[in-house]
Design a protein around this motif. Structure first.
Motif, PDB file in Angstrom:
ATOM      1  N   GLU A   1       0.990  -1.246  -0.038  1.00 26.41           N
ATOM      2  CA  GLU A   1      -0.048  -0.047  -0.071  1.00 26.41           C
ATOM      3  C   GLU A   1       0.891   1.223   0.040  1.00 26.41           C
ATOM      4  OE1 GLU A   1      -2.894   2.716   2.645  1.00 26.41           O
ATOM      5  OE2 GLU A   1      -2.296   0.711   3.455  1.00 26.41           O
ATOM      6  N   HIS A   2       1.876   1.328   0.916  1.00 19.55           N
ATOM      7  CA  HIS A   2       2.731   2.421   1.073  1.00 19.55           C
ATOM      8  C   HIS A   2       3.705   2.713  -0.068  1.00 19.55           C
ATOM      9  CE1 HIS A   2       2.274   2.033   5.546  1.00 19.55           C
ATOM     10  NE2 HIS A   2       1.120   2.492   5.026  1.00 19.55           N
ATOM     11  N   CYS A   3       3.842   1.557  -1.055  1.00 23.44           N
ATOM     12  CA  CYS A   3       4.634   1.959  -2.320  1.00 23.44           C
ATOM     13  C   CYS A   3       3.656   2.201  -3.688  1.00 23.44           C
ATOM     14  CB  CYS A   3       5.402   0.552  -2.558  1.00 23.44           C
ATOM     15  SG  CYS A   3       6.574   0.349  -1.524  1.00 23.44           S
ATOM     16  N   SER A   4       2.417   2.235  -3.436  1.00 25.94           N
ATOM     17  CA  SER A   4       1.333   2.636  -4.408  1.00 25.94           C
ATOM     18  C   SER A   4       1.675   3.928  -4.643  1.00 25.94           C
ATOM     19  CB  SER A   4      -0.011   2.456  -4.114  1.00 25.94           C
ATOM     20  OG  SER A   4      -0.391   3.359  -2.900  1.00 25.94           O
ATOM     21  N   PHE A   5       1.200   4.508  -5.943  1.00 22.21           N
ATOM     22  CA  PHE A   5       1.295   6.036  -6.343  1.00 22.21           C
ATOM     23  C   PHE A   5       0.454   6.631  -5.459  1.00 22.21           C
ATOM     24  CE2 PHE A   5       0.378   9.699  -8.699  1.00 22.21           C
ATOM     25  CZ  PHE A   5       1.573  10.262  -9.301  1.00 22.21           C
ATOM     26  N   ASP A   6      -0.758   6.282  -5.266  1.00 23.26           N
ATOM     27  CA  ASP A   6      -1.762   7.220  -4.857  1.00 23.26           C
ATOM     28  C   ASP A   6      -1.351   7.367  -3.086  1.00 23.26           C
ATOM     29  OD1 ASP A   6      -3.309   7.060  -6.969  1.00 23.26           O
ATOM     30  OD2 ASP A   6      -4.829   5.261  -5.962  1.00 23.26           O
ATOM     31  N   TYR A   7      -0.664   6.495  -2.684  1.00 30.24           N
ATOM     32  CA  TYR A   7      -0.109   6.644  -1.165  1.00 30.24           C
ATOM     33  C   TYR A   7       1.074   7.726  -1.126  1.00 30.24           C
ATOM     34  CZ  TYR A   7       1.562   5.905   3.429  1.00 30.24           C
ATOM     35  OH  TYR A   7       2.044   6.176   4.663  1.00 30.24           O
ATOM     36  N   MET A   8       1.867   7.408  -2.159  1.00 31.25           N
ATOM     37  CA  MET A   8       2.998   8.413  -2.267  1.00 31.25           C
ATOM     38  C   MET A   8       2.613   9.820  -2.467  1.00 31.25           C
ATOM     39  SD  MET A   8       5.936   6.093  -4.182  1.00 31.25           S
ATOM     40  CE  MET A   8       7.072   7.350  -4.321  1.00 31.25           C
ATOM     41  N   LYS A   9       1.503   9.854  -3.394  1.00 32.22           N
ATOM     42  CA  LYS A   9       0.941  11.283  -3.868  1.00 32.22           C
ATOM     43  C   LYS A   9       0.495  12.187  -2.596  1.00 32.22           C
ATOM     44  CE  LYS A   9      -0.165  14.458  -7.096  1.00 32.22           C
ATOM     45  NZ  LYS A   9       0.513  14.976  -7.960  1.00 32.22           N
ATOM     46  N   ALA A  10      -0.318  11.183  -1.887  1.00 25.42           N
ATOM     47  CA  ALA A  10      -0.883  11.940  -0.663  1.00 25.42           C
ATOM     48  C   ALA A  10      -0.030  11.977   0.462  1.00 25.42           C
ATOM     49  CB  ALA A  10      -2.007  10.695  -0.069  1.00 25.42           C
ATOM     50  N   ASN A  11       0.947  11.500   0.581  1.00 24.55           N
ATOM     51  CA  ASN A  11       2.177  11.557   1.393  1.00 24.55           C
ATOM     52  C   ASN A  11       3.464  12.177   0.891  1.00 24.55           C
ATOM     53  OD1 ASN A  11       0.888  10.162   3.934  1.00 24.55           O
ATOM     54  ND2 ASN A  11       0.185   9.118   2.472  1.00 24.55           N
ATOM     55  N   ALA A  12       3.348  13.013   0.034  1.00 28.62           N
ATOM     56  CA  ALA A  12       4.516  13.407  -0.625  1.00 28.62           C
ATOM     57  C   ALA A  12       5.688  14.058   0.011  1.00 28.62           C
ATOM     58  CB  ALA A  12       4.083  14.278  -2.008  1.00 28.62           C
ATOM     59  N   ARG A  13       4.987  14.538   1.071  1.00 28.18           N
ATOM     60  CA  ARG A  13       6.211  15.476   1.949  1.00 28.18           C
ATOM     61  C   ARG A  13       7.428  14.599   2.525  1.00 28.18           C
ATOM     62  NH1 ARG A  13       1.808  13.755   4.881  1.00 28.18           N
ATOM     63  NH2 ARG A  13       2.154  12.953   7.106  1.00 28.18           N
ATOM     64  N   PHE A  14       6.933  13.102   2.468  1.00 23.60           N
ATOM     65  CA  PHE A  14       8.126  12.251   3.024  1.00 23.60           C
ATOM     66  C   PHE A  14       9.049  12.090   1.858  1.00 23.60           C
ATOM     67  CE2 PHE A  14       4.743  10.796   5.954  1.00 23.60           C
ATOM     68  CZ  PHE A  14       5.159  11.705   6.966  1.00 23.60           C
ATOM     69  N   SER A  15       8.579  12.110   0.478  1.00 20.85           N
ATOM     70  CA  SER A  15       9.489  11.694  -0.699  1.00 20.85           C
ATOM     71  C   SER A  15      10.041  12.853  -1.314  1.00 20.85           C
ATOM     72  CB  SER A  15       8.758  10.660  -1.558  1.00 20.85           C
ATOM     73  OG  SER A  15       7.364  11.184  -1.793  1.00 20.85           O
ATOM     74  N   ALA A  16       9.376  14.011  -1.285  1.00 23.91           N
ATOM     75  CA  ALA A  16       9.986  15.290  -2.126  1.00 23.91           C
ATOM     76  C   ALA A  16      11.066  16.003  -1.524  1.00 23.91           C
ATOM     77  CB  ALA A  16       8.833  16.288  -2.272  1.00 23.91           C
ATOM     78  N   PRO A  17      12.171  16.045  -2.089  1.00 27.64           N
ATOM     79  CA  PRO A  17      13.289  16.981  -1.553  1.00 27.64           C
ATOM     80  C   PRO A  17      12.984  18.091  -0.755  1.00 27.64           C
ATOM     81  CG  PRO A  17      13.991  16.170  -3.611  1.00 27.64           C
ATOM     82  CD  PRO A  17      12.337  16.068  -3.585  1.00 27.64           C
ATOM     83  N   ALA A  18      13.517  18.521   0.385  1.00 33.53           N
ATOM     84  CA  ALA A  18      13.093  19.588   1.435  1.00 33.53           C
ATOM     85  C   ALA A  18      11.573  19.737   1.355  1.00 33.53           C
ATOM     86  CB  ALA A  18      13.832  20.856   0.710  1.00 33.53           C
ATOM     87  N   GLY A  19      10.924  18.762   1.371  1.00 28.91           N
ATOM     88  CA  GLY A  19       9.408  18.784   1.630  1.00 28.91           C
ATOM     89  C   GLY A  19       8.658  19.448   0.408  1.00 28.91           C
ATOM     90  N   GLY A  20       9.369  19.598  -0.472  1.00 29.09           N
ATOM     91  CA  GLY A  20       8.780  20.243  -2.042  1.00 29.09           C
ATOM     92  C   GLY A  20       8.823  21.685  -2.148  1.00 29.09           C
ATOM     93  N   ILE A  21       9.690  22.208  -1.146  1.00 35.47           N
ATOM     94  CA  ILE A  21       9.750  23.611  -1.257  1.00 35.47           C
ATOM     95  C   ILE A  21      10.274  24.336  -2.857  1.00 35.47           C
ATOM     96  CG2 ILE A  21       9.785  23.937   1.215  1.00 35.47           C
ATOM     97  CD1 ILE A  21      12.861  24.642   0.774  1.00 35.47           C
ATOM     98  N   PHE A  22      10.798  23.484  -3.380  1.00 33.52           N
ATOM     99  CA  PHE A  22      11.491  23.933  -4.604  1.00 33.52           C
ATOM    100  C   PHE A  22      10.454  24.196  -5.992  1.00 33.52           C
ATOM    101  CE2 PHE A  22      15.269  22.362  -2.286  1.00 33.52           C
ATOM    102  CZ  PHE A  22      15.934  23.585  -2.038  1.00 33.52           C
ATOM    103  N   TRP A  23       9.178  23.664  -5.717  1.00 31.68           N
ATOM    104  CA  TRP A  23       8.104  23.383  -6.874  1.00 31.68           C
ATOM    105  C   TRP A  23       6.960  24.111  -6.307  1.00 31.68           C
ATOM    106  CZ3 TRP A  23      11.423  19.554  -5.010  1.00 31.68           C
ATOM    107  CH2 TRP A  23      12.389  19.207  -6.313  1.00 31.68           C
ATOM    108  N   GLU A  24       6.174  24.810  -7.465  1.00 33.57           N
ATOM    109  CA  GLU A  24       4.955  25.537  -7.233  1.00 33.57           C
ATOM    110  C   GLU A  24       3.864  24.209  -6.870  1.00 33.57           C
ATOM    111  OE1 GLU A  24       4.430  28.533  -7.208  1.00 33.57           O
ATOM    112  OE2 GLU A  24       6.457  29.091  -7.992  1.00 33.57           O
ATOM    113  N   GLY A  25       3.101  24.621  -5.720  1.00 32.47           N
ATOM    114  CA  GLY A  25       2.089  23.721  -5.529  1.00 32.47           C
ATOM    115  C   GLY A  25       2.973  22.622  -4.438  1.00 32.47           C
ATOM    116  N   GLY A  26       4.189  22.686  -4.210  1.00 30.36           N
ATOM    117  CA  GLY A  26       4.614  21.995  -3.128  1.00 30.36           C
ATOM    118  C   GLY A  26       5.091  20.491  -3.466  1.00 30.36           C
TER     119      GLY A  26
END
Length: 327
Positions: free
Chosen positions: A230-255
């Motif tokens: 479940e945690h490797c599914s794309f839907d889970y990763m999208k919903a919990n993207a703060r764990f996988s995006a570098p620096a929590g996503g601060i470098f992209w519009e929309g986080g």
């Protein structure tokens, strides 16, 4: 291939650009159980980091792979900061690289996972990554001291123009696509390297997770298996993207959700002209050879002596005009 009989790759050069400084690998004190996750870029790197993190931590819901599994050759943060953090890790380390093999210090003891993806799908994902980058991204890459070579510029609004510049100048504005693929394909017989493919992860995620676990010699607690999948599914990763995006996503519009974008293939088919798609396929065969080009397009490995399977051509737009995407 037996480890004793293997001819191990040697680093023969360094690679520097607005993103990379390969010299950090010379300073890493390898551990025998290190895991290195490698791709050209936008080929499923974060997905495989998530898989490895879930296997190591047995389905825990809050595995911060962006923090735990740094892109080692990225120029920022500084090398001493990154190496200190990696050295302090007490869990089994899983590191990320976008280097070709000849610019990477290679350990015979470590385990390597290399993920391939059709270059057209790579560019469509890369374009979203680039076009959604904000001012912090450009400042970090272009203004941090130590950059070698020109700065990275903002992308054009026309994705077909972006694709053709990337194809004609082999990876512009990033780094060479063909040499990256070719270098890892060349060492595919090494006992500590496993080739993976984005299309296979899409087609059979549970099967690929088990395959990776076997290669890395990570036992699976079957009670935790449903959580791991479940945690490797794309839907889970999208919903919990703060764990996988570098620096929590601060470098992209929309986080962070912008960084974990769609996870799909084939978006180019209704946009790219048939002529441009053929140009890519011809370049792949010329640069990689038939067997490697076939693997990159399909995920299927055939021997050099086997006849290649007949593959129905992928659909592409028959129009000659470029499609513009507003950004």
């Amino acid at each position: 291939m037996d480890q004793k009989a293997a001819e191990w790759p040697r680093k023969t050069r360094d690679l520097h650009n607005h993103h990379m400084d390969s010299t950090i690998w010379d300073k890493l004190d390898f551990r025998d159980d290190d895991i290195v996750i490698a791709t050209y870029a936008k080929s499923g790197t974060t997905w495989v980091q998530q898989i490895v993190g879930q296997l190591l931590f047995q389905g825990a819901p809050d595995v911060a792979v962006a923090e735990m599994s740094p892109w080692l050759d990225l120029r920022v943060p500084p090398q001493d900061v990154k190496l200190e953090a990696v050295e302090a890790q007490r869990h089994r380390r899983f590191l990320k690289t976008h280097l070709p093999v000849d610019a990477l210090t290679f350990s015979p003891k470590a385990k390597y996972l290399y993920i391939g993806r059709d270059g057209r799908d790579v560019v469509w994902s890369l374009y979203n990554h680039h076009v959604q980058a904000n001012e912090y991204w450009y400042q970090a890459l272009n203004d941090t001291p130590g950059r070698v070579g020109p700065p990275i510029a903002r992308p054009p609004s026309d994705i077909c123009q972006y694709f053709n510049e990337w194809l004609d100048r082999d990876g512009l504005p990033f780094w060479s696509f063909w040499e990256n693929i070719r270098s890892w394909w060349t060492i595919r017989q090494l006992p500590n390297l496993m080739l993976l493919h984005f299309a296979d992860l899409k087609a059979d995620l549970p099967g690929q997770i088990r395959r990776i676990a076997t290669f890395l010699e990570i036992p699976i607690d079957e009670r935790r298996w449903p959580s791991i999948v479940e945690h490797c599914s794309f839907d889970y990763m999208k919903a919990n993207a703060r764990f996988s995006a570098p620096a929590g996503g601060i470098f992209w519009e929309g986080g962070a959700p912008t960084f974990v974008h769609k996870g799909t293939n084939g978006r180019w088919r209704e946009v790219l002209s048939a002529a441009d798609s053929r140009r890519y396929e011809e370049a792949a065969r010329r640069e990689l050879g038939d067997a490697c080009a076939h693997w990159l397009a399909s995920g299927e490995i055939v021997t050099e002596t086997e006849p290649l399977p007949v593959v129905r051509p992928l659909a592409a737009s028959s129009g000659t005009s470029a499609t513009t995407i507003s950004v």
